[in-house]
Design a protein around this motif. Structure first.
Motif, PDB file in Angstrom:
ATOM      1  N   ILE A 126       5.393  25.764  59.838  1.00  0.00           N
ATOM      2  CA  ILE A 126       6.189  24.509  60.530  1.00  0.00           C
ATOM      3  C   ILE A 126       7.541  24.545  60.241  1.00  0.00           C
ATOM      4  O   ILE A 126       8.309  24.037  61.195  1.00  0.00           O
ATOM      5  CB  ILE A 126       5.415  23.350  59.592  1.00  0.00           C
ATOM      6  N   GLU A 127       8.310  24.925  59.139  1.00  0.00           N
ATOM      7  CA  GLU A 127       9.599  24.914  59.109  1.00  0.00           C
ATOM      8  C   GLU A 127      10.221  26.068  59.978  1.00  0.00           C
ATOM      9  O   GLU A 127      11.277  25.705  60.785  1.00  0.00           O
ATOM     10  CB  GLU A 127       9.798  25.602  57.474  1.00  0.00           C
ATOM     11  N   ASN A 128       9.623  27.064  60.411  1.00  0.00           N
ATOM     12  CA  ASN A 128      10.128  28.138  61.397  1.00  0.00           C
ATOM     13  C   ASN A 128       9.995  27.425  62.924  1.00  0.00           C
ATOM     14  O   ASN A 128      11.012  27.642  63.582  1.00  0.00           O
ATOM     15  CB  ASN A 128       9.619  29.357  61.334  1.00  0.00           C
ATOM     16  N   ALA A 129       9.088  26.796  62.830  1.00  0.00           N
ATOM     17  CA  ALA A 129       8.668  26.253  64.223  1.00  0.00           C
ATOM     18  C   ALA A 129       9.681  24.920  64.444  1.00  0.00           C
ATOM     19  O   ALA A 129      10.294  24.716  65.679  1.00  0.00           O
ATOM     20  CB  ALA A 129       7.389  25.798  64.436  1.00  0.00           C
ATOM     21  N   THR A 130      10.034  24.198  63.611  1.00  0.00           N
ATOM     22  CA  THR A 130      11.041  23.185  63.854  1.00  0.00           C
ATOM     23  C   THR A 130      12.495  23.405  63.762  1.00  0.00           C
ATOM     24  O   THR A 130      13.289  22.587  64.263  1.00  0.00           O
ATOM     25  CB  THR A 130      10.614  22.101  62.730  1.00  0.00           C
ATOM     26  N   ARG A 131      12.819  24.521  63.326  1.00  0.00           N
ATOM     27  CA  ARG A 131      14.180  25.049  63.516  1.00  0.00           C
ATOM     28  C   ARG A 131      14.732  25.234  64.987  1.00  0.00           C
ATOM     29  O   ARG A 131      14.302  25.644  65.959  1.00  0.00           O
ATOM     30  CB  ARG A 131      14.630  26.372  62.888  1.00  0.00           C
TER      31      ARG A 131
END
Length: 131
Positions: A126-131
Motif C-alpha cells: 500500500i505504501e509503494n502504491a501511494t507514492r
C-alpha cells in the motif's frame, strides 16, 4: 506706453536655482562619502583645520597589547583597529570580541525508523502504491 513687469528677473531666478542645486549636490556628496563638506569649507574660510583633520595621521602605529580591538572615530568615520587611535581621539573604546558560529539553520528531526516502516507485506505494498 511701455510698462515693465516688476519682480525678480528670469536670470536672477536661474542663478539662485543653480546655487540651491549646488548646495543640494554638496549635501548629497557629504552623505555619500561620510564627510562634512560644509564644515571643511567653513574651516578653509576661517583658516583653521577642520574638526577631525589630521587624526588619521596622528594615529599611532604600535600594535596594542594582547589582541585588543579598538573602535575609533577618525574623520567622522567609525574604524575598528588593533592600534592606538591617538591622543586627539577621545572616542576610542576597547571592544570585546565574541567568536560565534553565526546563524545556523535548524536541523530537521530524524524520523523514527520503527514508526515509519510498515509492519507487514500488505502495508508495504500500500505504501509503494501511494507514492
Amino acid at each position: 506706453m511701455l510698462h515693465r513687469q516688476r519682480g525678480i528677473s528670469l536670470v536672477l531666478v536661474a542663478v539662485l536655482m543653480a546655487g540651491v542645486a549646488a548646495l543640494a549636490m554638496a549635501a548629497i556628496f557629504s552623505m555619500r562619502y561620510e564627510r562634512n563638506l560644509f564644515a571643511e569649507g567653513l574651516a578653509k574660510l576661517a583658516g583653521k583645520p577642520a574638526a577631525g583633520q589630521g587624526t588619521a595621521a596622528a594615529a599611532a602605529v604600535a600594535p596594542s597589547p594582547a589582541n585588543q580591538l579598538r573602535r575609533c572615530v577618525i574623520d567622522g568615520k567609525t574604524v575598528f583597529s588593533d592600534t592606538e587611535c591617538g591622543a586627539a581621539n577621545a572616542t576610542a573604546k576597547n571592544v570585546i570580541v565574541h567568536e560565534t558560529k553565526g546563524i545556523e539553520a535548524p536541523k530537521a528531526p530524524k524520523p523514527d525508523p520503527a514508526a515509519a516502516a510498515p509492519q507487514d507485506l500488505r502495508a508495504k505494498m500500500i505504501e509503494n502504491a501511494t507514492r
